[in-house]
Write a protein that holds these residues in place. Structure first.
Motif, PDB file in Angstrom:
ATOM      1  N   TRP A  24     -12.604  -5.893   5.808  1.00 52.78           N
ATOM      2  CA  TRP A  24     -13.152  -4.675   6.383  1.00 52.78           C
ATOM      3  C   TRP A  24     -12.162  -4.144   7.403  1.00 52.78           C
ATOM      4  CZ3 TRP A  24     -15.936  -8.716   4.755  1.00 52.78           C
ATOM      5  CH2 TRP A  24     -17.081  -8.465   3.989  1.00 52.78           C
ATOM      6  N   TRP A  25     -11.828  -2.860   7.301  1.00 52.05           N
ATOM      7  CA  TRP A  25     -10.930  -2.192   8.238  1.00 52.05           C
ATOM      8  C   TRP A  25     -11.791  -1.204   9.008  1.00 52.05           C
ATOM      9  CZ3 TRP A  25      -5.754   0.362   6.269  1.00 52.05           C
ATOM     10  CH2 TRP A  25      -5.102   0.987   7.317  1.00 52.05           C
ATOM     11  N   ALA A  91      -7.169  -1.111  15.653  1.00 57.08           N
ATOM     12  CA  ALA A  91      -8.192  -1.307  14.632  1.00 57.08           C
ATOM     13  C   ALA A  91      -8.827  -2.676  14.782  1.00 57.08           C
ATOM     14  CB  ALA A  91      -7.562  -1.176  13.242  1.00 57.08           C
ATOM     15  N   THR A  92      -9.907  -2.865  14.050  1.00 56.94           N
ATOM     16  CA  THR A  92     -10.537  -4.174  13.902  1.00 56.94           C
ATOM     17  C   THR A  92     -10.526  -4.525  12.425  1.00 56.94           C
ATOM     18  OG1 THR A  92     -11.975  -3.823  15.799  1.00 56.94           O
ATOM     19  CG2 THR A  92     -12.673  -5.492  14.222  1.00 56.94           C
ATOM     20  N   LEU A  93     -10.086  -5.734  12.109  1.00 57.15           N
ATOM     21  CA  LEU A  93     -10.100  -6.237  10.736  1.00 57.15           C
ATOM     22  C   LEU A  93     -11.005  -7.457  10.672  1.00 57.15           C
ATOM     23  CD1 LEU A  93      -6.263  -6.141   9.944  1.00 57.15           C
ATOM     24  CD2 LEU A  93      -7.988  -4.453   9.302  1.00 57.15           C
ATOM     25  N   VAL A  94     -11.754  -7.561   9.605  1.00 55.96           N
ATOM     26  CA  VAL A  94     -12.561  -8.751   9.354  1.00 55.96           C
ATOM     27  C   VAL A  94     -12.235  -9.221   7.948  1.00 55.96           C
ATOM     28  CG1 VAL A  94     -14.891  -9.692   9.097  1.00 55.96           C
ATOM     29  CG2 VAL A  94     -14.413  -8.014  10.897  1.00 55.96           C
ATOM     30  N   GLY A  95     -11.811 -10.471   7.834  1.00 57.65           N
ATOM     31  CA  GLY A  95     -11.508 -11.058   6.541  1.00 57.65           C
ATOM     32  C   GLY A  95     -12.575 -12.070   6.166  1.00 57.65           C
ATOM     33  N   LEU A  96     -12.935 -12.096   4.894  1.00 59.95           N
ATOM     34  CA  LEU A  96     -13.943 -13.028   4.383  1.00 59.95           C
ATOM     35  C   LEU A  96     -13.417 -13.660   3.113  1.00 59.95           C
ATOM     36  CD1 LEU A  96     -16.902 -14.166   4.066  1.00 59.95           C
ATOM     37  CD2 LEU A  96     -17.372 -12.080   2.754  1.00 59.95           C
ATOM     38  N   ILE A  97     -13.462 -14.974   3.043  1.00 64.87           N
ATOM     39  CA  ILE A  97     -13.161 -15.646   1.786  1.00 64.87           C
ATOM     40  C   ILE A  97     -14.398 -16.426   1.389  1.00 64.87           C
ATOM     41  CG2 ILE A  97     -12.033 -17.619   2.922  1.00 64.87           C
ATOM     42  CD1 ILE A  97     -10.246 -17.764   0.356  1.00 64.87           C
ATOM     43  N   GLU A  98     -14.846 -16.140   0.191  1.00 62.26           N
ATOM     44  CA  GLU A  98     -15.989 -16.854  -0.365  1.00 62.26           C
ATOM     45  C   GLU A  98     -15.749 -17.004  -1.859  1.00 62.26           C
ATOM     46  OE1 GLU A  98     -19.719 -14.766  -0.121  1.00 62.26           O
ATOM     47  OE2 GLU A  98     -18.781 -12.844  -0.512  1.00 62.26           O
ATOM     48  N   ASP A  99     -16.299 -18.045  -2.396  1.00 63.16           N
ATOM     49  CA  ASP A  99     -16.161 -18.309  -3.814  1.00 63.16           C
ATOM     50  C   ASP A  99     -17.476 -18.955  -4.234  1.00 63.16           C
ATOM     51  OD1 ASP A  99     -15.638 -19.356  -6.344  1.00 63.16           O
ATOM     52  OD2 ASP A  99     -13.577 -19.898  -5.858  1.00 63.16           O
ATOM     53  N   ILE A 112     -10.639  -9.963  13.679  1.00 61.41           N
ATOM     54  CA  ILE A 112      -9.410  -9.735  14.437  1.00 61.41           C
ATOM     55  C   ILE A 112      -9.503  -8.349  15.064  1.00 61.41           C
ATOM     56  CG2 ILE A 112      -6.901  -9.647  14.355  1.00 61.41           C
ATOM     57  CD1 ILE A 112      -7.179 -11.172  11.625  1.00 61.41           C
ATOM     58  N   ASP A 113      -9.469  -8.307  16.378  1.00 57.51           N
ATOM     59  CA  ASP A 113      -9.560  -7.044  17.100  1.00 57.51           C
ATOM     60  C   ASP A 113      -8.195  -6.725  17.713  1.00 57.51           C
ATOM     61  OD1 ASP A 113     -10.782  -4.768  18.013  1.00 57.51           O
ATOM     62  OD2 ASP A 113     -11.861  -5.737  19.644  1.00 57.51           O
ATOM     63  N   ASN A 114      -8.045  -5.530  18.242  1.00 57.54           N
ATOM     64  CA  ASN A 114      -6.809  -5.065  18.866  1.00 57.54           C
ATOM     65  C   ASN A 114      -5.625  -5.143  17.893  1.00 57.54           C
ATOM     66  OD1 ASN A 114      -5.439  -3.909  21.056  1.00 57.54           O
ATOM     67  ND2 ASN A 114      -4.614  -5.872  21.655  1.00 57.54           N
ATOM     68  N   VAL A 115      -5.866  -4.677  16.676  1.00 54.99           N
ATOM     69  CA  VAL A 115      -4.849  -4.683  15.618  1.00 54.99           C
ATOM     70  C   VAL A 115      -4.044  -3.399  15.680  1.00 54.99           C
ATOM     71  CG1 VAL A 115      -4.485  -4.672  13.115  1.00 54.99           C
ATOM     72  CG2 VAL A 115      -6.271  -6.120  14.116  1.00 54.99           C
ATOM     73  N   TRP A 116      -2.716  -3.547  15.664  1.00 55.39           N
ATOM     74  CA  TRP A 116      -1.839  -2.376  15.574  1.00 55.39           C
ATOM     75  C   TRP A 116      -1.014  -2.500  14.305  1.00 55.39           C
ATOM     76  CZ3 TRP A 116      -1.229  -6.164  19.319  1.00 55.39           C
ATOM     77  CH2 TRP A 116      -0.113  -6.988  19.185  1.00 55.39           C
ATOM     78  N   PHE A 117      -0.692  -1.370  13.735  1.00 56.52           N
ATOM     79  CA  PHE A 117       0.095  -1.362  12.508  1.00 56.52           C
ATOM     80  C   PHE A 117       1.545  -1.074  12.840  1.00 56.52           C
ATOM     81  CE2 PHE A 117      -4.192  -0.867  11.081  1.00 56.52           C
ATOM     82  CZ  PHE A 117      -4.224  -1.752  10.023  1.00 56.52           C
ATOM     83  N   ASN A 118       2.437  -1.863  12.253  1.00 55.30           N
ATOM     84  CA  ASN A 118       3.867  -1.741  12.510  1.00 55.30           C
ATOM     85  C   ASN A 118       4.532  -0.721  11.590  1.00 55.30           C
ATOM     86  OD1 ASN A 118       3.732  -3.766  14.496  1.00 55.30           O
ATOM     87  ND2 ASN A 118       3.806  -5.334  12.907  1.00 55.30           N
ATOM     88  N   GLU A 142      -5.768 -13.707  21.292  1.00 51.20           N
ATOM     89  CA  GLU A 142      -7.006 -13.873  22.057  1.00 51.20           C
ATOM     90  C   GLU A 142      -8.138 -13.032  21.486  1.00 51.20           C
ATOM     91  OE1 GLU A 142      -4.043 -13.252  23.479  1.00 51.20           O
ATOM     92  OE2 GLU A 142      -3.673 -15.065  24.629  1.00 51.20           O
ATOM     93  N   ASP A 143      -7.804 -12.020  20.674  1.00 53.97           N
ATOM     94  CA  ASP A 143      -8.810 -11.140  20.091  1.00 53.97           C
ATOM     95  C   ASP A 143      -9.157 -11.517  18.654  1.00 53.97           C
ATOM     96  OD1 ASP A 143      -9.267  -9.275  22.287  1.00 53.97           O
ATOM     97  OD2 ASP A 143      -7.170  -8.748  22.002  1.00 53.97           O
ATOM     98  N   ALA A 144      -8.825 -12.737  18.246  1.00 55.99           N
ATOM     99  CA  ALA A 144      -9.170 -13.229  16.912  1.00 55.99           C
ATOM    100  C   ALA A 144     -10.135 -14.398  17.057  1.00 55.99           C
ATOM    101  CB  ALA A 144      -7.916 -13.675  16.174  1.00 55.99           C
ATOM    102  N   GLN A 145     -11.102 -14.450  16.165  1.00 56.83           N
ATOM    103  CA  GLN A 145     -12.053 -15.564  16.199  1.00 56.83           C
ATOM    104  C   GLN A 145     -12.681 -15.766  14.823  1.00 56.83           C
ATOM    105  OE1 GLN A 145     -15.466 -14.857  18.676  1.00 56.83           O
ATOM    106  NE2 GLN A 145     -15.676 -12.742  18.011  1.00 56.83           N
ATOM    107  N   PHE A 146     -13.025 -17.017  14.534  1.00 55.96           N
ATOM    108  CA  PHE A 146     -13.770 -17.317  13.321  1.00 55.96           C
ATOM    109  C   PHE A 146     -15.243 -17.064  13.580  1.00 55.96           C
ATOM    110  CE2 PHE A 146      -9.953 -19.596  12.139  1.00 55.96           C
ATOM    111  CZ  PHE A 146      -9.871 -19.288  10.779  1.00 55.96           C
ATOM    112  N   ILE A 147     -15.872 -16.329  12.696  1.00 56.50           N
ATOM    113  CA  ILE A 147     -17.303 -16.053  12.780  1.00 56.50           C
ATOM    114  C   ILE A 147     -18.064 -17.071  11.947  1.00 56.50           C
ATOM    115  CG2 ILE A 147     -19.092 -14.336  12.289  1.00 56.50           C
ATOM    116  CD1 ILE A 147     -16.862 -12.219  12.619  1.00 56.50           C
ATOM    117  N   GLU A 148     -17.488 -17.442  10.805  1.00 54.35           N
ATOM    118  CA  GLU A 148     -18.065 -18.462   9.928  1.00 54.35           C
ATOM    119  C   GLU A 148     -16.934 -19.386   9.496  1.00 54.35           C
ATOM    120  OE1 GLU A 148     -21.078 -17.126   6.837  1.00 54.35           O
ATOM    121  OE2 GLU A 148     -20.086 -15.232   7.328  1.00 54.35           O
TER     122      GLU A 148
END
Length: 151
Positions: A24-25, A91-99, A112-118, A142-148
């Motif tokens: 999610w972006w 930006a804020t990015l949220v990554g999810l891996i599920e199977d 992941i928060d406080n994302v800048w694009f290079n 410091e702005d990245a964390q695991f939610i699950e």
């Protein structure tokens, strides 16, 4: 007396398959995601102890890349206009891996928060291939964390 190791049988179907991963972006799912990577690197300085070289972590660097199959422009024009106006959009990015077949349907999710694009890939194509755009980014660890997580 040596203790016998427990015998655990793992099967290949229990390994993660990235085909079910999502990103999610800014709260908008990237349904055309091809690849996502986010990592934290320890920046180190050398420390001498006697004749031995050791190291000490002095900072952390967050980097990553989003690769998408190009379907729509996404937020590219918005970011381009912000750049041209002298602003540094974040930006804020949220990554999810599920199977559904791996680890009994468990999933891992990282925010992941406080994302800048290079770089902003405005346009790219090659005849005879599906168009992909790659977006390298940085973030403050410091702005990245695991939610699950899978335990």
């Amino acid at each position: 007396m040596a203790r016998e190791a427990e015998s655990v049988t793992y099967r290949g179907r229990r390994r993660w398959n990235g085909s079910h991963g999502k990103v999610w972006w800014d709260n908008e799912v990237l349904f055309e995601i091809s690849k996502f990577e986010a990592k934290v690197t320890a920046d180190r300085e050398d420390v001498l102890i006697g004749n031995s070289k050791d190291s000490k972590i002095v900072s952390l660097t967050g980097t990553g890349t989003i690769t998408i199959k190009s379907v729509i422009n996404r937020n590219i024009n918005k970011y381009l206009e912000e750049y041209k106006s002298g602003r540094d959009p974040r930006a804020t990015l949220v990554g999810l891996i599920e199977d559904p077949d791996a680890a009994d349907g468990q999933k891992e999710r990282c925010s992941i928060d406080n994302v800048w694009f290079n770089e902003l890939t405005l346009m790219t194509f090659e005849k005879g291939t599906v168009v992909e755009k790659e977006f390298p980014f940085g973030f403050t660890p410091e702005d990245a964390q695991f939610i699950e997580t899978v335990e």
